[in-house]
Design a protein around this motif. Structure first.
Motif, PDB file in Angstrom:
ATOM      1  N   ARG A  92       0.883  -1.170   0.000  1.00 53.76           N
ATOM      2  CA  ARG A  92       0.000   0.000   0.000  1.00 53.76           C
ATOM      3  C   ARG A  92       0.916   1.213   0.000  1.00 53.76           C
ATOM      4  O   ARG A  92       1.797   1.329   0.835  1.00 53.76           O
ATOM      5  CB  ARG A  92      -0.895  -0.023   1.227  1.00 53.76           C
ATOM      6  N   ALA A  93       0.729   2.113  -0.965  1.00 52.10           N
ATOM      7  CA  ALA A  93       1.570   3.304  -1.099  1.00 52.10           C
ATOM      8  C   ALA A  93       0.915   4.490  -0.407  1.00 52.10           C
ATOM      9  O   ALA A  93      -0.304   4.679  -0.503  1.00 52.10           O
ATOM     10  CB  ALA A  93       1.778   3.627  -2.575  1.00 52.10           C
ATOM     11  N   SER A  94       1.723   5.276   0.271  1.00 52.82           N
ATOM     12  CA  SER A  94       1.231   6.532   0.844  1.00 52.82           C
ATOM     13  C   SER A  94       2.247   7.629   0.551  1.00 52.82           C
ATOM     14  O   SER A  94       3.464   7.410   0.632  1.00 52.82           O
ATOM     15  CB  SER A  94       0.989   6.392   2.349  1.00 52.82           C
ATOM     16  N   LEU A  95       1.725   8.787   0.160  1.00 53.32           N
ATOM     17  CA  LEU A  95       2.574   9.944  -0.108  1.00 53.32           C
ATOM     18  C   LEU A  95       3.179  10.394   1.220  1.00 53.32           C
ATOM     19  O   LEU A  95       2.468  10.522   2.222  1.00 53.32           O
ATOM     20  CB  LEU A  95       1.729  11.048  -0.726  1.00 53.32           C
ATOM     21  N   ILE A  96       4.480  10.599   1.240  1.00 50.77           N
ATOM     22  CA  ILE A  96       5.136  11.032   2.474  1.00 50.77           C
ATOM     23  C   ILE A  96       4.780  12.496   2.717  1.00 50.77           C
ATOM     24  O   ILE A  96       4.973  13.341   1.841  1.00 50.77           O
ATOM     25  CB  ILE A  96       6.662  10.812   2.390  1.00 50.77           C
ATOM     26  N   PRO A  97       4.234  12.788   3.899  1.00 50.96           N
ATOM     27  CA  PRO A  97       3.791  14.163   4.179  1.00 50.96           C
ATOM     28  C   PRO A  97       4.960  15.148   4.291  1.00 50.96           C
ATOM     29  O   PRO A  97       6.099  14.749   4.572  1.00 50.96           O
ATOM     30  CB  PRO A  97       3.036  14.054   5.503  1.00 50.96           C
ATOM     31  N   GLU A  98       4.653  16.408   4.092  1.00 56.50           N
ATOM     32  CA  GLU A  98       5.647  17.484   4.096  1.00 56.50           C
ATOM     33  C   GLU A  98       6.559  17.423   5.319  1.00 56.50           C
ATOM     34  O   GLU A  98       7.771  17.556   5.198  1.00 56.50           O
ATOM     35  CB  GLU A  98       4.942  18.848   4.032  1.00 56.50           C
ATOM     36  N   GLY A  99       5.999  17.200   6.491  1.00 52.28           N
ATOM     37  CA  GLY A  99       6.784  17.187   7.723  1.00 52.28           C
ATOM     38  C   GLY A  99       7.780  16.039   7.823  1.00 52.28           C
ATOM     39  O   GLY A  99       8.667  16.066   8.675  1.00 52.28           O
ATOM     40  N   GLU A 100       7.665  15.039   6.971  1.00 54.83           N
ATOM     41  CA  GLU A 100       8.560  13.876   6.998  1.00 54.83           C
ATOM     42  C   GLU A 100       9.503  13.819   5.796  1.00 54.83           C
ATOM     43  O   GLU A 100      10.341  12.922   5.712  1.00 54.83           O
ATOM     44  CB  GLU A 100       7.731  12.589   7.047  1.00 54.83           C
ATOM     45  N   ARG A 101       9.360  14.771   4.880  1.00 61.36           N
ATOM     46  CA  ARG A 101      10.136  14.728   3.643  1.00 61.36           C
ATOM     47  C   ARG A 101      11.647  14.849   3.873  1.00 61.36           C
ATOM     48  O   ARG A 101      12.420  14.103   3.283  1.00 61.36           O
ATOM     49  CB  ARG A 101       9.664  15.823   2.682  1.00 61.36           C
ATOM     50  N   ASP A 102      12.073  15.783   4.721  1.00 61.60           N
ATOM     51  CA  ASP A 102      13.514  15.962   4.932  1.00 61.60           C
ATOM     52  C   ASP A 102      14.142  14.700   5.513  1.00 61.60           C
ATOM     53  O   ASP A 102      15.226  14.290   5.085  1.00 61.60           O
ATOM     54  CB  ASP A 102      13.790  17.170   5.832  1.00 61.60           C
ATOM     55  N   ALA A 103      13.476  14.065   6.463  1.00 62.08           N
ATOM     56  CA  ALA A 103      13.998  12.822   7.052  1.00 62.08           C
ATOM     57  C   ALA A 103      14.065  11.722   5.989  1.00 62.08           C
ATOM     58  O   ALA A 103      15.036  10.952   5.948  1.00 62.08           O
ATOM     59  CB  ALA A 103      13.134  12.384   8.235  1.00 62.08           C
ATOM     60  N   ALA A 104      13.043  11.655   5.136  1.00 60.94           N
ATOM     61  CA  ALA A 104      13.047  10.650   4.063  1.00 60.94           C
ATOM     62  C   ALA A 104      14.194  10.924   3.090  1.00 60.94           C
ATOM     63  O   ALA A 104      14.915  10.004   2.685  1.00 60.94           O
ATOM     64  CB  ALA A 104      11.711  10.641   3.333  1.00 60.94           C
ATOM     65  N   TRP A 105      14.382  12.195   2.716  1.00 63.02           N
ATOM     66  CA  TRP A 105      15.483  12.532   1.811  1.00 63.02           C
ATOM     67  C   TRP A 105      16.832  12.217   2.449  1.00 63.02           C
ATOM     68  O   TRP A 105      17.754  11.756   1.779  1.00 63.02           O
ATOM     69  CB  TRP A 105      15.428  13.996   1.379  1.00 63.02           C
ATOM     70  N   ASP A 106      16.975  12.487   3.765  1.00 59.31           N
ATOM     71  CA  ASP A 106      18.231  12.160   4.447  1.00 59.31           C
ATOM     72  C   ASP A 106      18.528  10.669   4.333  1.00 59.31           C
ATOM     73  O   ASP A 106      19.662  10.264   4.086  1.00 59.31           O
ATOM     74  CB  ASP A 106      18.169  12.577   5.922  1.00 59.31           C
ATOM     75  N   ARG A 107      17.496   9.869   4.513  1.00 57.16           N
ATOM     76  CA  ARG A 107      17.650   8.414   4.433  1.00 57.16           C
ATOM     77  C   ARG A 107      18.062   7.987   3.009  1.00 57.16           C
ATOM     78  O   ARG A 107      18.948   7.156   2.814  1.00 57.16           O
ATOM     79  CB  ARG A 107      16.330   7.771   4.833  1.00 57.16           C
ATOM     80  N   ILE A 108      17.399   8.585   2.010  1.00 62.18           N
ATOM     81  CA  ILE A 108      17.712   8.272   0.603  1.00 62.18           C
ATOM     82  C   ILE A 108      19.149   8.676   0.283  1.00 62.18           C
ATOM     83  O   ILE A 108      19.904   7.918  -0.322  1.00 62.18           O
ATOM     84  CB  ILE A 108      16.720   8.986  -0.347  1.00 62.18           C
ATOM     85  N   GLN A 109      19.525   9.878   0.703  1.00 59.65           N
ATOM     86  CA  GLN A 109      20.859  10.380   0.363  1.00 59.65           C
ATOM     87  C   GLN A 109      21.975   9.656   1.118  1.00 59.65           C
ATOM     88  O   GLN A 109      23.111   9.637   0.651  1.00 59.65           O
ATOM     89  CB  GLN A 109      20.943  11.880   0.582  1.00 59.65           C
TER      90      GLN A 109
ATOM     91  N   THR B 223       8.429  19.750  -6.742  1.00 55.04           N
ATOM     92  CA  THR B 223       8.546  18.942  -5.534  1.00 55.04           C
ATOM     93  C   THR B 223       8.357  17.488  -5.924  1.00 55.04           C
ATOM     94  O   THR B 223       7.282  17.099  -6.396  1.00 55.04           O
ATOM     95  CB  THR B 223       7.491  19.361  -4.489  1.00 55.04           C
ATOM     96  N   VAL B 224       9.408  16.703  -5.775  1.00 53.50           N
ATOM     97  CA  VAL B 224       9.368  15.287  -6.130  1.00 53.50           C
ATOM     98  C   VAL B 224       8.425  14.563  -5.181  1.00 53.50           C
ATOM     99  O   VAL B 224       8.451  14.777  -3.969  1.00 53.50           O
ATOM    100  CB  VAL B 224      10.796  14.686  -6.062  1.00 53.50           C
ATOM    101  N   ARG B 225       7.592  13.719  -5.733  1.00 51.46           N
ATOM    102  CA  ARG B 225       6.687  12.910  -4.912  1.00 51.46           C
ATOM    103  C   ARG B 225       7.476  11.763  -4.293  1.00 51.46           C
ATOM    104  O   ARG B 225       8.119  10.990  -5.002  1.00 51.46           O
ATOM    105  CB  ARG B 225       5.546  12.354  -5.759  1.00 51.46           C
ATOM    106  N   LEU B 226       7.413  11.668  -2.971  1.00 52.59           N
ATOM    107  CA  LEU B 226       8.034  10.576  -2.231  1.00 52.59           C
ATOM    108  C   LEU B 226       6.932   9.690  -1.682  1.00 52.59           C
ATOM    109  O   LEU B 226       5.968  10.185  -1.093  1.00 52.59           O
ATOM    110  CB  LEU B 226       8.864  11.108  -1.061  1.00 52.59           C
ATOM    111  N   PHE B 227       7.073   8.382  -1.866  1.00 57.82           N
ATOM    112  CA  PHE B 227       6.078   7.429  -1.385  1.00 57.82           C
ATOM    113  C   PHE B 227       6.718   6.427  -0.443  1.00 57.82           C
ATOM    114  O   PHE B 227       7.855   6.002  -0.658  1.00 57.82           O
ATOM    115  CB  PHE B 227       5.457   6.636  -2.553  1.00 57.82           C
ATOM    116  N   ARG B 228       5.960   6.050   0.567  1.00 55.78           N
ATOM    117  CA  ARG B 228       6.333   4.930   1.427  1.00 55.78           C
ATOM    118  C   ARG B 228       5.496   3.741   0.979  1.00 55.78           C
ATOM    119  O   ARG B 228       4.278   3.858   0.840  1.00 55.78           O
ATOM    120  CB  ARG B 228       6.062   5.266   2.884  1.00 55.78           C
ATOM    121  N   LEU B 229       6.152   2.620   0.715  1.00 59.06           N
ATOM    122  CA  LEU B 229       5.475   1.397   0.309  1.00 59.06           C
ATOM    123  C   LEU B 229       5.459   0.462   1.514  1.00 59.06           C
ATOM    124  O   LEU B 229       6.510   0.048   1.997  1.00 59.06           O
ATOM    125  CB  LEU B 229       6.197   0.740  -0.865  1.00 59.06           C
TER     126      LEU B 229
END
Length: 170
Positions: A118-135, A151-157
């Motif tokens: 199930r995919a969910s769009l990562i909310p604005e408040g969590e984007r920086d943490a998600a990008w840190d993890r990706i980078q 603004t790139v769409r980030l999804f959590r699967l």
């Protein structure tokens, strides 16, 4: 093996941020990925030689037809994955992101094993943490967002049990 992959990643990562790669990558890589997937039964992906990779199976937002997209992913704990709709720094969102917004029930194949998610769009408040993890996995990857002008769409699967998913995208 880890040292070899880290060394290759260090050498290849800067190349992926060049204009030439952003221009050629979308044309060259998907056909190569499709052939490799066919030959290996989905167990090997070219991108998977450097980073964790999966094939995302979505339902087309307008067509309702099955669509497949080979993607890099970042592990996010408890079997979850983060995927980023960078589209090689293009100015448009990739179609798979629109498909997930319309039909969040999908499936992924990782090393030949298919599972419902199930995919969910990562909310604005969590984007920086998600990008840190990706980078941490692929340094400089967020530059695709800056260069795209969107603004790139980030999804959590999130993996789901097959009986809860209702069959969509599986």
């Amino acid at each position: 093996m880890g040292l070899l992959v880290d060394t290759v990643r260090t050498l290849v990562a800067p190349l992926t941020r060049t204009r030439a790669f952003r221009r050629l990558g979308p044309r060259v890589l998907p056909p190569i990925e499709r052939v490799l997937a066919r030959v290996t039964g989905g167990r090997v992906q070219l991108s998977g030689l450097l980073v964790p990779s999966l094939v995302l199976h979505t339902t087309g937002a307008r067509s309702g037809e099955q669509r497949d997209a080979p993607l890099m992913y970042t592990p996010d704990g408890r079997g979850r994955a983060i995927v980023a709709g960078t589209n090689f720094a293009g100015d448009r969102h990739p179609a798979w992101t629109t498909n997930l917004l319309a039909h969040p029930d999908a499936a992924i194949t990782v090393r030949g094993r298919r599972m419902p998610v199930r995919a969910s769009l990562i909310p604005e408040g969590e984007r920086d943490a998600a990008w840190d993890r990706i980078q941490a996995q692929w340094p400089g990857y967020r530059s695709y967002e800056r260069e795209s002008g969107r603004t790139v769409r980030l999804f959590r699967l999130q993996p789901v049990r097959a009986d809860r998913q209702g069959g969509a995208g599986a």
